[in-house]
Design an enzyme around this catalytic site. Structure first.
Site, mmCIF file in Angstrom:
data_model
loop_
_atom_site.group_PDB
_atom_site.id
_atom_site.type_symbol
_atom_site.label_atom_id
_atom_site.label_comp_id
_atom_site.label_asym_id
_atom_site.label_seq_id
_atom_site.Cartn_x
_atom_site.Cartn_y
_atom_site.Cartn_z
ATOM 1 N N HIS A 69 0.819 -1.221 0.000
ATOM 2 C CA HIS A 69 0.000 0.000 0.000
ATOM 3 C C HIS A 69 0.852 1.269 0.000
ATOM 4 O O HIS A 69 2.024 1.239 -0.350
ATOM 5 C CB HIS A 69 -0.982 -0.048 1.181
ATOM 6 N N HIS A 163 3.114 -7.151 4.248
ATOM 7 C CA HIS A 163 1.778 -6.665 4.597
ATOM 8 C C HIS A 163 1.428 -7.001 6.041
ATOM 9 O O HIS A 163 2.126 -7.756 6.720
ATOM 10 C CB HIS A 163 0.725 -7.308 3.689
ATOM 11 N N GLU A 242 1.695 -11.839 5.144
ATOM 12 C CA GLU A 242 0.873 -11.115 6.109
ATOM 13 C C GLU A 242 1.499 -11.407 7.467
ATOM 14 O O GLU A 242 1.334 -12.488 8.026
ATOM 15 C CB GLU A 242 -0.575 -11.598 6.056
#
Length: 277
Positions: A69, A163, A242
């Site tokens: 992001h 992430h 993640e």
């Protein structure tokens, strides 16, 4: 009073003001800077630029780090929602990412961990390519197609996309590593190598005591997906990790502290070194 001393006093005043203003978590940027120095390639007594690394176990290797992001994505809804190629289909350019319950953004977490990993890898002699070079409210992207192709043209050795997850499931915690499925013609050439990278990364996170996700199928910390442009458009071994569930209090504590981020960085850097042999 010298200009340098004035600058130091002003920096201290700004820091105290930030804490008093209820944004004390920003102080962790200073802690991360300390971790960066400890990780290398900065000489303890150096002033200015990092010292050159003439050689090391990763000399001649190129690694792509993709901090998920961008902090300002939420300020550019039209740009991040426009469709881009994702490997035989189209998806929105990007998303805003998640955050902890206290408002600590995923983009900031990924950025800080990526910088720590970069410092360690450069200290081992590697060349590191970042998919983004800032973490700012006035920036957006890059899109998933750009992230996916990053590293292809420079023949990088591997890519790790960093992430934090945002599951609201009660008790959901832990990390999981996402690798591509075997999809011709998109990922057939990197499926096996990416799976091996995922296994090495999982083992390294285990070694640091990071718990495996308890909310992903099979509970083995591995997930294989065909719907992610970051994986589908890559021509080099690529995984997405993640590192924890930002909505879980224990995971959030690890992700928002300098010591926790250093733990993730050690695991990721060790995995890269192990994979590249």
């Amino acid at each position: 009073m010298t200009a340098r001393r004035v600058a130091s006093v002003l920096s201290l005043v700004l820091l105290v003001g930030a804490v008093a203003g209820g944004i004390a978590w920003r102080r962790t940027e200073v802690d991360d800077q300390v971790s960066l120095v400890a990780a290398g390639p900065y000489a303890p007594g150096a002033v200015g630029a990092p010292r050159a690394v003439a050689a090391g176990p990763l000399a001649g290797r190129t690694v792509v780090l993709d901090p998920g992001h961008q902090l300002g994505n939420h300020n550019y809804p039209r740009r991040i929602n426009h469709l881009v190629p994702a490997g035989g289909f189209k998806k929105p350019c990007n998303t805003t990412g998640t955050s902890t319950n206290g408002g600590y953004p995923e983009a900031t977490f990924a950025w800080r961990v990526a910088r720590l990993v970069k410092a360690r890898l450069v200290g081992l002699g590697a060349r590191v390519v970042m998919t983004r070079h800032s973490n700012r409210q006035d920036r957006w992207g890059p899109c998933v197609d750009v992230r996916g192709r990053s590293g292809n043209s420079v023949d990088a050795d591997l890519k790790v996309s960093i992430h934090g997850d945002g599951s609201f499931r009660s008790g959901a915690h832990g990390f999981h590593v996402i690798a591509p499925t075997d999809r011709k013609p998109w990922t057939h050439d990197i499926y096996r190598s990416s799976r091996r990278l995922a296994l090495v990364l999982r083992s390294s996170l285990h070694r640091e005591g990071v718990p495996v996700a308890n909310y992903i199928a099979d509970g083995d910390g591995l997930d294989f997906r065909s719907d992610l442009g970051t994986l589908n458009l890559s021509n080099i071994p690529t995984v997405m990790v993640e590192l924890g569930n930002m909505r879980n209090p224990r995971d959030a504590h690890r992700m928002t502290t300098a010591s926790g981020r250093a733990t993730y960085a050690r695991a990721l850097a060790r995995a890269v070194r192990t994979y590249l042999g």
